[in-house]
Scaffold this motif. Structure first.
Motif, mmCIF file in Angstrom:
data_model
loop_
_atom_site.group_PDB
_atom_site.id
_atom_site.type_symbol
_atom_site.label_atom_id
_atom_site.label_comp_id
_atom_site.label_asym_id
_atom_site.label_seq_id
_atom_site.Cartn_x
_atom_site.Cartn_y
_atom_site.Cartn_z
ATOM 1 N N ARG A 57 40.289 40.438 46.703
ATOM 2 C CA ARG A 57 40.467 39.447 47.387
ATOM 3 C C ARG A 57 40.881 37.886 46.683
ATOM 4 O O ARG A 57 40.838 36.910 47.230
ATOM 5 C CB ARG A 57 39.256 39.092 48.545
ATOM 6 N N ALA A 58 40.719 37.838 45.149
ATOM 7 C CA ALA A 58 40.796 36.796 44.597
ATOM 8 C C ALA A 58 42.257 36.248 44.658
ATOM 9 O O ALA A 58 43.358 37.059 44.228
ATOM 10 C CB ALA A 58 40.524 37.058 43.145
ATOM 11 N N LYS A 59 42.620 35.083 44.977
ATOM 12 C CA LYS A 59 43.590 34.383 44.795
ATOM 13 C C LYS A 59 43.297 33.183 44.206
ATOM 14 O O LYS A 59 42.467 32.404 44.253
ATOM 15 C CB LYS A 59 44.414 34.247 46.190
ATOM 16 N N ALA A 60 44.532 32.622 43.582
ATOM 17 C CA ALA A 60 44.486 31.485 42.889
ATOM 18 C C ALA A 60 43.916 30.134 43.760
ATOM 19 O O ALA A 60 44.107 30.203 44.909
ATOM 20 C CB ALA A 60 45.772 30.785 42.433
ATOM 21 N N PRO A 61 43.034 29.459 43.099
ATOM 22 C CA PRO A 61 42.640 29.080 41.777
ATOM 23 C C PRO A 61 41.482 30.287 41.397
ATOM 24 O O PRO A 61 41.171 30.199 40.221
ATOM 25 C CB PRO A 61 41.921 27.895 41.533
ATOM 26 N N LEU A 62 41.217 31.098 42.080
ATOM 27 C CA LEU A 62 40.308 32.130 41.556
ATOM 28 C C LEU A 62 40.837 33.270 40.700
ATOM 29 O O LEU A 62 42.010 33.358 40.865
ATOM 30 C CB LEU A 62 39.795 33.048 42.826
ATOM 31 N N HIS A 63 40.167 33.747 39.796
ATOM 32 C CA HIS A 63 40.495 34.791 38.883
ATOM 33 C C HIS A 63 40.287 36.272 39.318
ATOM 34 O O HIS A 63 38.856 36.126 39.724
ATOM 35 C CB HIS A 63 40.078 34.558 37.525
ATOM 36 N N SER A 64 41.037 36.907 39.339
ATOM 37 C CA SER A 64 40.869 38.552 39.508
ATOM 38 C C SER A 64 40.049 39.405 38.296
ATOM 39 O O SER A 64 40.673 39.295 37.023
ATOM 40 C CB SER A 64 41.915 39.341 40.039
ATOM 41 N N LEU A 65 38.942 39.675 38.362
ATOM 42 C CA LEU A 65 38.057 40.350 37.472
ATOM 43 C C LEU A 65 37.268 41.465 37.899
ATOM 44 O O LEU A 65 36.649 41.617 38.808
ATOM 45 C CB LEU A 65 37.094 39.445 36.839
ATOM 46 N N ASP A 66 37.521 42.736 37.325
ATOM 47 C CA ASP A 66 37.037 43.816 37.707
ATOM 48 C C ASP A 66 35.706 43.951 36.987
ATOM 49 O O ASP A 66 35.788 44.254 35.713
ATOM 50 C CB ASP A 66 37.851 45.332 37.477
ATOM 51 N N LEU A 67 34.471 43.733 37.469
ATOM 52 C CA LEU A 67 33.445 43.972 36.924
ATOM 53 C C LEU A 67 32.643 45.105 36.156
ATOM 54 O O LEU A 67 31.950 45.352 35.484
ATOM 55 C CB LEU A 67 32.013 43.325 37.700
ATOM 56 N N GLY A 68 33.433 46.137 36.785
ATOM 57 C CA GLY A 68 33.536 47.818 36.373
ATOM 58 C C GLY A 68 34.075 47.966 34.987
ATOM 59 O O GLY A 68 34.092 48.887 34.275
ATOM 60 N N ASN A 69 35.086 46.952 34.726
ATOM 61 C CA ASN A 69 35.955 47.117 33.300
ATOM 62 C C ASN A 69 35.267 46.139 32.396
ATOM 63 O O ASN A 69 35.476 45.018 32.244
ATOM 64 C CB ASN A 69 37.192 46.569 33.711
ATOM 65 N N GLN A 70 34.496 47.021 31.477
ATOM 66 C CA GLN A 70 33.609 46.025 30.439
ATOM 67 C C GLN A 70 34.597 45.385 29.386
ATOM 68 O O GLN A 70 34.410 44.181 28.954
ATOM 69 C CB GLN A 70 32.739 47.144 29.657
ATOM 70 N N HIS A 71 35.713 46.005 29.136
ATOM 71 C CA HIS A 71 36.505 45.380 27.994
ATOM 72 C C HIS A 71 37.200 44.068 28.798
ATOM 73 O O HIS A 71 37.411 42.975 27.965
ATOM 74 C CB HIS A 71 37.909 46.154 27.705
ATOM 75 N N ALA A 72 37.518 44.074 29.950
ATOM 76 C CA ALA A 72 38.006 43.028 30.775
ATOM 77 C C ALA A 72 37.094 41.909 30.881
ATOM 78 O O ALA A 72 37.440 40.559 30.546
ATOM 79 C CB ALA A 72 38.480 43.406 32.149
ATOM 80 N N VAL A 73 35.850 42.445 31.170
ATOM 81 C CA VAL A 73 34.694 41.175 31.097
ATOM 82 C C VAL A 73 34.618 40.546 29.912
ATOM 83 O O VAL A 73 34.453 39.344 29.702
ATOM 84 C CB VAL A 73 33.525 41.863 31.655
ATOM 85 N N ILE A 74 34.313 41.367 28.836
ATOM 86 C CA ILE A 74 34.489 40.843 27.549
ATOM 87 C C ILE A 74 35.513 39.807 27.314
ATOM 88 O O ILE A 74 35.145 38.611 26.526
ATOM 89 C CB ILE A 74 33.976 41.914 26.416
ATOM 90 N N ASP A 75 36.656 40.212 27.394
ATOM 91 C CA ASP A 75 38.065 39.428 27.068
ATOM 92 C C ASP A 75 37.790 38.097 27.982
ATOM 93 O O ASP A 75 38.146 36.897 27.329
ATOM 94 C CB ASP A 75 39.030 40.211 27.351
ATOM 95 N N PHE A 76 37.267 38.172 29.170
ATOM 96 C CA PHE A 76 37.246 37.096 30.111
ATOM 97 C C PHE A 76 36.293 35.963 29.591
ATOM 98 O O PHE A 76 36.668 34.724 29.639
ATOM 99 C CB PHE A 76 36.696 37.465 31.643
ATOM 100 N N LEU A 77 35.008 36.481 28.970
ATOM 101 C CA LEU A 77 33.832 35.697 28.487
ATOM 102 C C LEU A 77 34.492 35.060 27.120
ATOM 103 O O LEU A 77 34.269 33.946 27.111
ATOM 104 C CB LEU A 77 32.853 36.501 28.328
ATOM 105 N N GLU A 78 35.080 35.611 26.248
ATOM 106 C CA GLU A 78 35.586 35.183 25.309
ATOM 107 C C GLU A 78 36.765 34.132 25.246
ATOM 108 O O GLU A 78 36.647 33.183 24.616
ATOM 109 C CB GLU A 78 36.278 36.397 24.247
ATOM 110 N N HIS A 79 37.372 34.308 26.320
ATOM 111 C CA HIS A 79 38.593 33.265 26.548
ATOM 112 C C HIS A 79 38.113 32.177 27.268
ATOM 113 O O HIS A 79 38.496 31.010 26.827
ATOM 114 C CB HIS A 79 39.629 34.266 27.438
ATOM 115 N N HIS A 80 37.281 32.316 28.150
ATOM 116 C CA HIS A 80 36.867 31.015 29.037
ATOM 117 C C HIS A 80 35.633 30.462 28.445
ATOM 118 O O HIS A 80 35.203 29.248 28.588
ATOM 119 C CB HIS A 80 36.236 31.280 30.276
ATOM 120 N N LYS A 81 34.511 31.045 27.765
ATOM 121 C CA LYS A 81 33.555 30.750 27.141
ATOM 122 C C LYS A 81 32.650 29.710 28.084
ATOM 123 O O LYS A 81 32.522 28.640 27.730
ATOM 124 C CB LYS A 81 33.788 29.771 25.865
ATOM 125 N N PRO A 82 32.118 30.307 29.128
ATOM 126 C CA PRO A 82 31.297 29.386 29.981
ATOM 127 C C PRO A 82 29.940 29.081 29.405
ATOM 128 O O PRO A 82 29.337 29.738 28.689
ATOM 129 C CB PRO A 82 31.317 30.267 31.098
#
Length: 291
Positions: A34-59
């Motif tokens: 259901r994610a639509k801008a400004p939200l980002h779509s992120l599959d929490l079951g995809n560990q590589h995608a999660v790591i990439d997201f954290l590395e990019h955004h650095k919260p």
């Protein structure tokens, strides 16, 4: 300015967290289908995608609000529930610990069996259903990763909904009738808490990160059954309360605790208290949806 990441930002709690925290922080909201801008779509079951997201955004902090919260759905789909509620939570907690990110895990009062309320943050957990067990297991995994991680236990939630069925509280308004008798649980004692008060509390904690770490309870103090909530809503909607029938014993497929009152002792010590009158708040919600 702190950068806060929120998972489950398309849900009732996550959406309110996003809309509240964005006033004081840089906020990154994520969802899935259901994610639509400004939200980002992120599959929490995809560990590589999660790591990439954290590395990019650095919260600086991550509030993990994504979960399967309906006990009956959990019982019907245990593998999917465990994958989201336990495995994804543990992985996020581990990745945050490795990066020095404050991890804030949203848990539930259902980690308790409801036999000895009110429950302090230090109370022994003893869940009765799969939903509660997955949250209990996730709590243990989160704390194991870092003592700086936080666990936020909350009761049944309600708030500004896109549709009444979005909350286990507001959905009651769709179950009552102006002309027919309806039955409602009058056994379990609940403490309906507005999601905005959860958001205000987390805002206050995030403004002082030194206070984070360990377990916090966030709960309103108005005790009522679903039957009592239905009674209030019937009066607001102009329905006759004589059409409401109480069910005075457990009646749902997944076991529920009787009374899981949460004592907000840590928050009280910090002087953080956000609560509101249920009748006034639910009346506003029903009127907003009706219009």
């Amino acid at each position: 300015m702190q950068k806060i990441m929120i998972t489950g930002a398309t849900g009732l709690l996550g959406r309110t967290l996003y809309n509240t925290l964005i006033n004081d922080f840089e906020v990154i909201g994520t969802g899935f289908s259901r994610a639509k801008a400004p939200l980002h779509s992120l599959d929490l079951g995809n560990q590589h995608a999660v790591i990439d997201f954290l590395e990019h955004h650095k919260p600086d902090a991550l509030v993990h609000a994504a979960a399967e919260r309906k006990p009956d759905v959990c019982e019907a789909a245990p593998e999917q529930t465990i994958a989201l509620n336990v495995a994804a939570s543990e992985f996020l907690a581990k990745q945050c610990a490795q990066r020095g990110i404050h991890f804030i895990f949203i848990s539930t009062d259902y980690v308790f069996d409801g036999k000895a309320p009110p429950y302090l943050e230090s109370a022994q957990t003893a869940p009765l259903n799969l939903y509660g067990r997955t949250k209990q297991q996730a709590e243990q995994a989160v704390i194991t990763q870092s003592k700086q991680h936080s666990i936020i236990r909350v009761p049944v939630l309600y708030g500004d909904v896109a549709e009444l069925a979005e909350s286990a509280v507001s959905v009651i308004a769709t179950q009552i009738s102006a002309t027919e008798k309806t039955q409602h649980d009058n056994w379990a004692v609940r403490y309906p808490t507005h999601v905005e008060d959860i958001a205000f509390t987390l805002r206050d904690l995030l403004k002082h990160p030194a206070n984070l770490g360990g377990i916090f309870h966030i709960s309103d103090t108005q005790a009522m059954s679903k039957y009592q909530m239905a009674y209030i809503m019937a009066n607001i909607l102009g329905y006759s309360s004589t059409l409401l029938e109480p069910i005075d014993q457990p009646s749902q497929s997944a076991a529920r605790p009787h009374n899981c009152a949460l004592a907000d002792s840590r928050l009280n010590n910090l002087g953080i208290t956000h609560q509101r009158d249920f009748k006034v708040a639910i009346g506003k919600i029903l009127r907003n949806v009706a219009t």
